[in-house]
Scaffold this active site. Sequence first.
Site, short mmCIF file in Angstrom:
data_model
loop_
_atom_site.label_atom_id
_atom_site.label_comp_id
_atom_site.label_asym_id
_atom_site.label_seq_id
_atom_site.Cartn_x
_atom_site.Cartn_y
_atom_site.Cartn_z
N HIS A 1 4.94 0.17 -0.52
CA HIS A 1 5.77 -0.81 0.22
C HIS A 1 4.79 -1.84 0.77
CE1 HIS A 1 4.17 1.93 3.22
NE2 HIS A 1 4.23 0.90 4.05
N ASP B 1 -4.86 -10.47 -0.93
CA ASP B 1 -3.58 -11.17 -0.88
C ASP B 1 -2.78 -10.99 -2.16
OD1 ASP B 1 -1.62 -12.81 0.24
OD2 ASP B 1 -2.44 -14.58 -0.75
N HIS B 2 -1.51 -10.64 -1.99
CA HIS B 2 -0.60 -10.42 -3.12
C HIS B 2 -1.13 -9.33 -4.06
CE1 HIS B 2 1.46 -13.91 -1.59
NE2 HIS B 2 2.44 -13.69 -2.44
N GLU C 1 -0.54 -5.01 11.43
CA GLU C 1 0.22 -4.51 10.28
C GLU C 1 1.66 -4.99 10.38
OE1 GLU C 1 0.26 -0.22 8.09
OE2 GLU C 1 1.24 -0.33 10.03
N CYS D 1 5.93 5.96 4.91
CA CYS D 1 4.76 5.25 4.37
C CYS D 1 4.18 5.99 3.16
CB CYS D 1 3.68 5.08 5.42
SG CYS D 1 4.22 4.05 6.80
N HIS E 1 3.53 -5.35 3.51
CA HIS E 1 3.50 -6.01 4.81
C HIS E 1 2.92 -7.41 4.68
CE1 HIS E 1 4.50 -2.34 6.93
NE2 HIS E 1 3.52 -1.69 6.33
N HIS F 1 0.84 -1.19 0.00
CA HIS F 1 0.00 0.00 0.00
C HIS F 1 0.88 1.25 0.00
CE1 HIS F 1 -0.18 0.69 4.69
NE2 HIS F 1 1.01 0.35 4.30
#
Lengths: 141, 141, 141, 141, 141, 141
Positions: B39, B79-80, B130, B33, B41, B14
């Site tokens: 970047h 996801d991904h 997170e 951020c 998580h 995100h």
Amino acid sequence: MIRVTRRYRFAASHRLHSEQFSEGENRALYGKCNNPHGHGHDYVLEVCVSGPLDPVSGQVVNVSTLDQLVASRVVQDFDHKYMNADVREFQEVVPTSENILRVVEKRLAAQWNSVFPGGGTHLESIRLRETRRNVFELRTS
Amino acid sequence: MIRVTRRYRFAASHRLHSEQFSEGENRALYGKCNNPHGHGHDYVLEVCVSGPLDPVSGQVVNVSTLDQLVASRVVQDFDHKYMNADVREFQEVVPTSENILRVVEKRLAAQWNSVFPGGGTHLESIRLRETRRNVFELRTS
Amino acid sequence: MIRVTRRYRFAASHRLHSEQFSEGENRALYGKCNNPHGHGHDYVLEVCVSGPLDPVSGQVVNVSTLDQLVASRVVQDFDHKYMNADVREFQEVVPTSENILRVVEKRLAAQWNSVFPGGGTHLESIRLRETRRNVFELRTS
Amino acid sequence: MIRVTRRYRFAASHRLHSEQFSEGENRALYGKCNNPHGHGHDYVLEVCVSGPLDPVSGQVVNVSTLDQLVASRVVQDFDHKYMNADVREFQEVVPTSENILRVVEKRLAAQWNSVFPGGGTHLESIRLRETRRNVFELRTS
Amino acid sequence: MIRVTRRYRFAASHRLHSEQFSEGENRALYGKCNNPHGHGHDYVLEVCVSGPLDPVSGQVVNVSTLDQLVASRVVQDFDHKYMNADVREFQEVVPTSENILRVVEKRLAAQWNSVFPGGGTHLESIRLRETRRNVFELRTS
Amino acid sequence: MIRVTRRYRFAASHRLHSEQFSEGENRALYGKCNNPHGHGHDYVLEVCVSGPLDPVSGQVVNVSTLDQLVASRVVQDFDHKYMNADVREFQEVVPTSENILRVVEKRLAAQWNSVFPGGGTHLESIRLRETRRNVFELRTS
């Protein structure tokens, strides 16, 4: 108000199977947890206690006393056991995590007032981590 | 009263950036951020459900049913993925953990009554980790 | 030289008991792991593979291929099972972690060359974490 | 309602010993935690904050602001210190985890309104993990 | 070849300070680890042993025997202690993790052959995790 | 011989995609890691160093010196970045974990002798944990 959570561990096995269901219903409901010879987990049990802070000792509960209660009433009977066969209560109810919590709560409650007299020390909740993915909590209030 | 917490994981990226702020304000507010290309998580999502204990099955909720709901409505879409570009709701709000929780809650709530009919099964809270250092929780009640 | 370690999990139960020992010897040697109805663990299995780095894909091993091998030959047969009764090899040897490693290694080795042809991909070691306190490693070379 | 939990760490040592008890009473109550030269832990401190969600930033609290408060008022004074000798408040009370929580709460509360003006941001609870087995929580409401 | 790694824990405190350095040199070299009254950690000690697999017991080492050795020679003397004052060897060398490993290795080696006679059981390495960020390993071969 | 392993973390995003493959080949090889807008992880980087033990300081390596090297040459450039766009080397090779290790190794090696003069301090290996399930290790010798 301060709560103390103390963590215990026991390795045990179980099988999820109810005599009130057919074979097919058991398999549909419990999946591979219904496999006939059981399987096991490293359970983590957390016992959460609250109470007034003793101004001299700086403690809410004597942790050794709690340890002795949980060891003698729970861990000793559950650790390295097949719960379906070895723990009396699970001859009547299926050893799901929910039912394990209820059994643990009943066992601790039965001794609580004699171990922690005076009524100030309160059993707030019990948590059972079956695996990293499944955590169950029983709140007493 | 027993609560069941089920843990899911998704890896996503995100960027924190609001069109309503200037470049300088974005940088000041979100720090690294706000880096332009995003970047990522490894998010941990915990869904906490309560309800009456079924006396025969010994369960509060059918975990497979919950898994299917969370997989189809949340994990599969997150996801991904790069949430800013790939998840519809984040074209309108910044994908902070707080807003991710609100989106997850809205998505689960929209299907809840058809997936868990009868009204006994309750979505208590959703937690999003997170990183190890940051955990966010949305309580529905 | 680059090594890739991939982690798998299975929940299983076992009992440590050898027909070649007396009851007393079994109890003395294996302690509570000898309890008659077995007990269980959440095993973590790590498979460590090395090989040349493919310059185009940037990978040492195709992880999906490894996953299919380990799932079909190990996890599927061990997960949610009572190893003493459900896994063929443990009708002859005691399911200690050491013997589990040897069984896993034999099962993977039997398929290795057909799954990873060419000889460049090497099974370096297998680790089994029985509990946090006990980790076992079998090195193949 | 959304809660944000932020995790901090500090390594410190302490000795549990009260001048109001005899040597024997101290030893009986605190066990090896009463050893004369102290011992140490890697403490984990979690600070839990709630508040309204800012619709533009998508955040409940500015985490950098919280970090500065906790670092300057707590971590800097506790990290790599012997609490009995180095932290002023523990010259009067025993540095049990319960009392550490009370000291942390008092230090944060003293600065809270100037750091988070407006009254919307609320310090919900503070948790201290002394070891994996012992977690303490102080709830402010 | 199979290796068994067994994990132990002890909570202890220490101060990094050498009489052979000036105050300024100590501070420059050890940073906040040089703070005058010490600080503490929850140390994790892993002892790694190899040896031939006993074909009947299915084990490489009797874990209870290893536990007794490590408990009596290491954990009992280090746990809940201030190493600089309470552990004899650290009156001569600074209790860095490197030196702790050397002391542990010397203590275990001194008893090894009487505890594990026959020469087949080998102490491969000792690991000390000071914190999550720092792990030290001493290999004996 | 003593080895010191130091752990670092960075949150980053990447996309696995090679210009030398067709769209279909990329998708077949990398699966969801090939999703067009990337995704992210909380990477754990472990740097393992060996060397002679300094008899006065009791240390194998000055950890602050190592931290400065890894921070300035790796973490600063990777943390909170989209590696495909933000890290120069990944404009030529795919940012798989294997290639990330090679880039990290090349960056550290280029500065090693000026940061650790004398040749006694050796970079033994670098490990990268992409997720809990995937760990990659590059051994330099």
